[in-house]
Write a protein that holds these residues in place. Structure first.
Motif, PDB file in Angstrom:
ATOM      1  N   LEU A   1      15.589   3.128 -89.714  1.00  0.00           N
ATOM      2  CA  LEU A   1      14.847   3.102 -89.705  1.00  0.00           C
ATOM      3  C   LEU A   1      14.261   3.890 -87.436  1.00  0.00           C
ATOM      4  O   LEU A   1      13.343   4.159 -86.638  1.00  0.00           O
ATOM      5  N   LEU A   2      15.377   4.118 -87.197  1.00  0.00           N
ATOM      6  CA  LEU A   2      15.198   4.669 -85.542  1.00  0.00           C
ATOM      7  C   LEU A   2      14.675   6.072 -85.531  1.00  0.00           C
ATOM      8  O   LEU A   2      13.467   6.223 -84.460  1.00  0.00           O
ATOM      9  N   LEU A   3      15.047   6.537 -86.942  1.00  0.00           N
ATOM     10  CA  LEU A   3      14.255   7.743 -86.993  1.00  0.00           C
ATOM     11  C   LEU A   3      13.050   8.491 -86.874  1.00  0.00           C
ATOM     12  O   LEU A   3      11.786   8.697 -86.879  1.00  0.00           O
ATOM     13  N   ILE A   4      12.599   7.130 -87.882  1.00  0.00           N
ATOM     14  CA  ILE A   4      10.805   6.735 -88.276  1.00  0.00           C
ATOM     15  C   ILE A   4      10.198   6.379 -86.479  1.00  0.00           C
ATOM     16  O   ILE A   4       8.617   6.350 -86.547  1.00  0.00           O
ATOM     17  N   ILE A   5      10.861   5.816 -86.270  1.00  0.00           N
ATOM     18  CA  ILE A   5      10.644   4.842 -84.467  1.00  0.00           C
ATOM     19  C   ILE A   5      10.661   6.156 -83.513  1.00  0.00           C
ATOM     20  O   ILE A   5       9.237   6.269 -82.699  1.00  0.00           O
ATOM     21  N   LEU A   6      11.535   6.709 -83.910  1.00  0.00           N
ATOM     22  CA  LEU A   6      11.122   7.811 -82.661  1.00  0.00           C
ATOM     23  C   LEU A   6       9.884   9.629 -83.387  1.00  0.00           C
ATOM     24  O   LEU A   6       9.387   9.777 -82.867  1.00  0.00           O
ATOM     25  N   SER A   7      10.078   9.389 -84.629  1.00  0.00           N
ATOM     26  CA  SER A   7       9.114  10.004 -84.887  1.00  0.00           C
ATOM     27  C   SER A   7       7.082   9.895 -84.837  1.00  0.00           C
ATOM     28  O   SER A   7       6.373  10.510 -84.478  1.00  0.00           O
ATOM     29  N   ASN A   8       6.886   8.173 -85.246  1.00  0.00           N
ATOM     30  CA  ASN A   8       5.724   8.093 -84.184  1.00  0.00           C
ATOM     31  C   ASN A   8       5.006   8.395 -82.793  1.00  0.00           C
ATOM     32  O   ASN A   8       4.331   8.268 -82.581  1.00  0.00           O
ATOM     33  N   LEU A   9       6.380   7.721 -82.304  1.00  0.00           N
ATOM     34  CA  LEU A   9       6.332   7.527 -80.537  1.00  0.00           C
ATOM     35  C   LEU A   9       6.280   9.336 -80.075  1.00  0.00           C
ATOM     36  O   LEU A   9       5.514   9.639 -79.459  1.00  0.00           O
ATOM     37  N   LEU A  10       6.321  10.607 -81.179  1.00  0.00           N
ATOM     38  CA  LEU A  10       6.588  11.588 -80.620  1.00  0.00           C
ATOM     39  C   LEU A  10       5.048  12.228 -80.989  1.00  0.00           C
ATOM     40  O   LEU A  10       4.475  12.513 -80.824  1.00  0.00           O
ATOM     41  N   PHE A  11       4.911  11.884 -82.424  1.00  0.00           N
ATOM     42  CA  PHE A  11       3.573  11.627 -82.613  1.00  0.00           C
ATOM     43  C   PHE A  11       2.327  11.327 -82.336  1.00  0.00           C
ATOM     44  O   PHE A  11       1.346  11.720 -81.985  1.00  0.00           O
ATOM     45  N   ALA A  12       2.858   9.475 -81.585  1.00  0.00           N
ATOM     46  CA  ALA A  12       1.393   9.537 -80.388  1.00  0.00           C
ATOM     47  C   ALA A  12       1.350  10.224 -79.500  1.00  0.00           C
ATOM     48  O   ALA A  12       0.369  10.100 -78.652  1.00  0.00           O
ATOM     49  N   LEU A  13       2.984  11.527 -78.895  1.00  0.00           N
ATOM     50  CA  LEU A  13       2.882  11.209 -77.265  1.00  0.00           C
ATOM     51  C   LEU A  13       1.898  13.080 -77.742  1.00  0.00           C
ATOM     52  O   LEU A  13       1.341  13.160 -76.578  1.00  0.00           O
ATOM     53  N   LEU A  14       1.812  13.179 -79.211  1.00  0.00           N
ATOM     54  CA  LEU A  14       1.461  15.007 -79.462  1.00  0.00           C
ATOM     55  C   LEU A  14       0.385  14.717 -78.948  1.00  0.00           C
ATOM     56  O   LEU A  14      -0.110  15.843 -79.325  1.00  0.00           O
ATOM     57  N   HIS A  15      -0.450  13.234 -79.541  1.00  0.00           N
ATOM     58  CA  HIS A  15      -1.711  13.986 -80.374  1.00  0.00           C
ATOM     59  C   HIS A  15      -2.717  12.876 -79.773  1.00  0.00           C
ATOM     60  O   HIS A  15      -2.545  11.497 -78.785  1.00  0.00           O
TER      61      HIS A  15
END
Length: 119
Positions: A105-119
């Motif tokens: 769950l934490l990996l999914i949240i972190l990956s979504n945050l990183l994706f949102a920051l990059l795009h």
């Protein structure tokens, strides 16, 4: 061996005066049972029948740890060390369970945050 510099010569003389014995056999040291003749248990004051395996204190038949070959102090240390190790194992297992349960769950949240920051 630690000897003060002013006492070095005296220490050497003392060591020379002690007879040096060769170990029996092929150079392997043999551990013999301690001589308990005339020795008394420090706790009960009775004639000692054996010595503690860990520290060498004399034990009598009444000593609680005598069946394990340990004096009361060494038996207490052994028990407290076992409790500390058991506590550490429990903490490691608890952290592994939490990581297993919430890690994805934490990996999914972190990956979504990183994706949102990059795009």
């Amino acid at each position: 061996m630690l000897v003060p510099s002013g006492e070095m010569e005296r220490a050497r003389e003392l060591l020379k005066s002690v007879p040096q014995e060769e170990p029996p056999g092929n150079g392997i040291a043999v551990t013999l049972e301690p001589n308990t003749e005339g020795a008394h248990c420090a706790v009960h004051g009775q004639h000692a029948t054996q010595a503690c395996k860990r520290c060498g204190n004399f034990l009598c038949e009444r000593c609680d740890g005598a069946d394990a070959g340990l004096c009361e102090d060494c038996a207490d240390l052994k028990d407290s060390n076992a409790q500390v190790q058991r506590g550490r194992k429990r903490k490691v297992v608890a952290w592994l369970i939490l990581l297993f349960m919430f890690g994805p769950l934490l990996l999914i949240i972190l990956s979504n945050l990183l994706f949102a920051l990059l795009h």
